[in-house]
Design a protein around this motif. Sequence first.
Motif, PDB file in Angstrom:
ATOM      1  N   GLY A   1      -7.122   8.203 -19.834  1.00 47.15           N
ATOM      2  CA  GLY A   1      -7.746   9.474 -20.221  1.00 47.15           C
ATOM      3  C   GLY A   1      -6.734  10.445 -20.796  1.00 47.15           C
ATOM      4  N   GLU A   2      -5.560  10.525 -20.146  1.00 47.39           N
ATOM      5  CA  GLU A   2      -4.509  11.403 -20.649  1.00 47.39           C
ATOM      6  C   GLU A   2      -4.027  10.944 -22.020  1.00 47.39           C
ATOM      7  OE1 GLU A   2      -1.474  11.520 -17.734  1.00 47.39           O
ATOM      8  OE2 GLU A   2      -2.687  12.586 -16.245  1.00 47.39           O
ATOM      9  N   ALA A   3      -3.937   9.627 -22.192  1.00 44.76           N
ATOM     10  CA  ALA A   3      -3.525   9.095 -23.491  1.00 44.76           C
ATOM     11  C   ALA A   3      -4.551   9.454 -24.563  1.00 44.76           C
ATOM     12  CB  ALA A   3      -3.348   7.580 -23.403  1.00 44.76           C
TER      13      ALA A   3
ATOM     14  N   THR B   1      -3.348  -6.969   4.653  1.00 44.05           N
ATOM     15  CA  THR B   1      -4.700  -7.500   4.818  1.00 44.05           C
ATOM     16  C   THR B   1      -5.441  -7.404   3.500  1.00 44.05           C
ATOM     17  OG1 THR B   1      -5.614  -5.355   5.412  1.00 44.05           O
ATOM     18  CG2 THR B   1      -4.694  -6.703   7.209  1.00 44.05           C
ATOM     19  N   ARG B   2      -6.550  -8.082   3.394  1.00 40.74           N
ATOM     20  CA  ARG B   2      -7.377  -8.046   2.183  1.00 40.74           C
ATOM     21  C   ARG B   2      -7.901  -6.634   1.934  1.00 40.74           C
ATOM     22  NH1 ARG B   2      -9.783 -11.647  -1.000  1.00 40.74           N
ATOM     23  NH2 ARG B   2     -11.696 -11.023  -2.092  1.00 40.74           N
ATOM     24  N   GLU B   3      -8.228  -5.966   3.022  1.00 39.94           N
ATOM     25  CA  GLU B   3      -8.752  -4.601   2.893  1.00 39.94           C
ATOM     26  C   GLU B   3      -7.702  -3.673   2.290  1.00 39.94           C
ATOM     27  OE1 GLU B   3     -10.495  -1.009   5.729  1.00 39.94           O
ATOM     28  OE2 GLU B   3     -10.180  -3.022   6.551  1.00 39.94           O
ATOM     29  N   GLU B   4      -6.427  -3.833   2.761  1.00 39.13           N
ATOM     30  CA  GLU B   4      -5.347  -3.017   2.220  1.00 39.13           C
ATOM     31  C   GLU B   4      -5.082  -3.368   0.760  1.00 39.13           C
ATOM     32  OE1 GLU B   4      -2.676  -2.238   6.237  1.00 39.13           O
ATOM     33  OE2 GLU B   4      -2.349  -4.041   5.022  1.00 39.13           O
ATOM     34  N   TYR B   5      -5.174  -4.647   0.463  1.00 38.94           N
ATOM     35  CA  TYR B   5      -4.959  -5.099  -0.911  1.00 38.94           C
ATOM     36  C   TYR B   5      -5.994  -4.480  -1.856  1.00 38.94           C
ATOM     37  CZ  TYR B   5      -5.113  -8.193  -4.963  1.00 38.94           C
ATOM     38  OH  TYR B   5      -5.154  -8.681  -6.238  1.00 38.94           O
ATOM     39  N   GLU B   6      -7.253  -4.542  -1.438  1.00 38.45           N
ATOM     40  CA  GLU B   6      -8.325  -3.982  -2.277  1.00 38.45           C
ATOM     41  C   GLU B   6      -8.163  -2.471  -2.443  1.00 38.45           C
ATOM     42  OE1 GLU B   6     -11.860  -5.195  -0.331  1.00 38.45           O
ATOM     43  OE2 GLU B   6     -11.856  -7.233  -1.183  1.00 38.45           O
ATOM     44  N   LYS B   7      -7.690  -1.819  -1.385  1.00 36.16           N
ATOM     45  CA  LYS B   7      -7.478  -0.374  -1.455  1.00 36.16           C
ATOM     46  C   LYS B   7      -6.387  -0.032  -2.467  1.00 36.16           C
ATOM     47  CE  LYS B   7      -6.354   3.639   1.399  1.00 36.16           C
ATOM     48  NZ  LYS B   7      -5.981   4.110   2.755  1.00 36.16           N
ATOM     49  N   GLN B   8      -5.276  -0.800  -2.418  1.00 36.20           N
ATOM     50  CA  GLN B   8      -4.182  -0.562  -3.360  1.00 36.20           C
ATOM     51  C   GLN B   8      -4.617  -0.839  -4.796  1.00 36.20           C
ATOM     52  OE1 GLN B   8      -0.606  -2.632  -2.317  1.00 36.20           O
ATOM     53  NE2 GLN B   8      -0.331  -1.514  -0.376  1.00 36.20           N
ATOM     54  N   MET B   9      -5.390  -1.908  -4.980  1.00 40.88           N
ATOM     55  CA  MET B   9      -5.876  -2.233  -6.319  1.00 40.88           C
ATOM     56  C   MET B   9      -6.788  -1.132  -6.857  1.00 40.88           C
ATOM     57  SD  MET B   9      -4.419  -4.889  -7.386  1.00 40.88           S
ATOM     58  CE  MET B   9      -5.428  -5.139  -8.834  1.00 40.88           C
ATOM     59  N   ALA B  10      -7.603  -0.569  -5.956  1.00 41.95           N
ATOM     60  CA  ALA B  10      -8.489   0.526  -6.368  1.00 41.95           C
ATOM     61  C   ALA B  10      -7.671   1.741  -6.815  1.00 41.95           C
ATOM     62  CB  ALA B  10      -9.431   0.898  -5.227  1.00 41.95           C
ATOM     63  N   GLU B  11      -6.576   2.008  -6.075  1.00 37.50           N
ATOM     64  CA  GLU B  11      -5.707   3.130  -6.442  1.00 37.50           C
ATOM     65  C   GLU B  11      -5.048   2.883  -7.792  1.00 37.50           C
ATOM     66  OE1 GLU B  11      -2.988   3.530  -3.243  1.00 37.50           O
ATOM     67  OE2 GLU B  11      -4.434   4.491  -1.882  1.00 37.50           O
ATOM     68  N   TYR B  12      -4.566   1.643  -7.996  1.00 39.39           N
ATOM     69  CA  TYR B  12      -3.940   1.309  -9.272  1.00 39.39           C
ATOM     70  C   TYR B  12      -4.929   1.434 -10.428  1.00 39.39           C
ATOM     71  CZ  TYR B  12      -0.053  -0.564  -6.525  1.00 39.39           C
ATOM     72  OH  TYR B  12       0.999  -0.704  -5.665  1.00 39.39           O
ATOM     73  N   THR B  13      -6.169   0.966 -10.165  1.00 40.17           N
ATOM     74  CA  THR B  13      -7.211   1.042 -11.202  1.00 40.17           C
ATOM     75  C   THR B  13      -7.517   2.494 -11.551  1.00 40.17           C
ATOM     76  OG1 THR B  13      -8.199  -1.020 -10.410  1.00 40.17           O
ATOM     77  CG2 THR B  13      -9.567   0.402 -11.795  1.00 40.17           C
ATOM     78  N   SER B  14      -7.576   3.354 -10.517  1.00 42.70           N
ATOM     79  CA  SER B  14      -7.848   4.779 -10.747  1.00 42.70           C
ATOM     80  C   SER B  14      -6.727   5.432 -11.552  1.00 42.70           C
ATOM     81  CB  SER B  14      -8.015   5.486  -9.404  1.00 42.70           C
ATOM     82  OG  SER B  14      -8.203   6.876  -9.586  1.00 42.70           O
ATOM     83  N   LYS B  15      -5.481   5.098 -11.191  1.00 43.77           N
ATOM     84  CA  LYS B  15      -4.340   5.648 -11.924  1.00 43.77           C
ATOM     85  C   LYS B  15      -4.356   5.194 -13.375  1.00 43.77           C
ATOM     86  CE  LYS B  15      -1.193   6.138  -7.990  1.00 43.77           C
ATOM     87  NZ  LYS B  15       0.085   5.697  -7.379  1.00 43.77           N
ATOM     88  N   LYS B  16      -4.744   3.926 -13.571  1.00 46.90           N
ATOM     89  CA  LYS B  16      -4.807   3.400 -14.931  1.00 46.90           C
ATOM     90  C   LYS B  16      -5.821   4.167 -15.765  1.00 46.90           C
ATOM     91  CE  LYS B  16      -5.891  -0.771 -17.562  1.00 46.90           C
ATOM     92  NZ  LYS B  16      -6.385  -2.167 -17.500  1.00 46.90           N
ATOM     93  N   LYS B  17      -6.999   4.438 -15.168  1.00 49.48           N
ATOM     94  CA  LYS B  17      -8.032   5.181 -15.887  1.00 49.48           C
ATOM     95  C   LYS B  17      -7.553   6.592 -16.219  1.00 49.48           C
ATOM     96  CE  LYS B  17     -12.075   2.737 -14.075  1.00 49.48           C
ATOM     97  NZ  LYS B  17     -13.316   2.851 -13.268  1.00 49.48           N
ATOM     98  N   ASN B  18      -6.876   7.218 -15.250  1.00 48.85           N
ATOM     99  CA  ASN B  18      -6.356   8.569 -15.493  1.00 48.85           C
ATOM    100  C   ASN B  18      -5.351   8.578 -16.636  1.00 48.85           C
ATOM    101  OD1 ASN B  18      -7.902   9.660 -13.437  1.00 48.85           O
ATOM    102  ND2 ASN B  18      -6.277   9.441 -11.894  1.00 48.85           N
ATOM    103  N   LEU B  19      -4.474   7.570 -16.626  1.00 51.98           N
ATOM    104  CA  LEU B  19      -3.478   7.478 -17.691  1.00 51.98           C
ATOM    105  C   LEU B  19      -4.137   7.229 -19.042  1.00 51.98           C
ATOM    106  CD1 LEU B  19      -0.680   5.400 -15.917  1.00 51.98           C
ATOM    107  CD2 LEU B  19      -0.584   7.804 -16.579  1.00 51.98           C
TER     108      LEU B  19
END
Length: 228
Positions: free
Chosen positions: A47-49, A27-45
């Motif tokens: 920051g670590e970099a 669903t769109r809701e699940e898609y947006e949730k996954q994208m939010a998780e990916y975006t958060s992981k990207k920011k964390n990475l």
Amino acid sequence: MKNVKFLAIVALFLLATVSTFAQKEITREEYEKQMAEYTSKKKNLEGEAGNLQKDIDNLKKQLESIQSYENCIDDLYKMVGATKADVEKFGKMISELESKIKRCEPPKADRQKDLDALKDNKISALPQYYKKVHEDLQKMLNQCEDPKPTATMYKVVPGDCLWCIAAKNQFYGEGRLWPAIYDANRDVVGANPNLIYPNQEFKIPSLSDNEKDLVRKQGPNYKSAPTN
């Protein structure tokens, strides 16, 4: 009839296929949730970099400091006219002498000569060695005393007196130190230090400089009468 059965089978197959694809769709809701998780992981990475880059920059600064320190050390070595090998050898000489001084290895005069030689070496002016060579080792050496040699035995000959014996160069070379011989041999000499006899055997004690000063202060100084 066969056609009907065939159409029924095809319909069931299509229904199963649609159902399978439906299970894979999100669903769109699940898609947006996954994208939010990916975006958060990207920011964390990211920051670590960034932190990793800071660590790399700090390491570079430390390396520059080390290189600057090594350059400073090289300049110090040049000032005292020494190489790194010379300095390392000097450090070993200090360690060897320190071990001897800790054991109070005799003779003390030789240890003092060794220490004076280190003091005269320009390498002793380096910060890591100066206090050790010019202060610490000297304090340690000052506390050492050479062991006293055992007393020497002497047999009295005609014409001897305690003053004469003390004046012999093989002993004190100073007649007025005769009381030291008398004190060490009262059981042989008796009450009168002027009366000694040939063939008597005396212990001639070894005296330090301080002990000689004490004997000199005993006074009065006089010659004991020679034997006949």
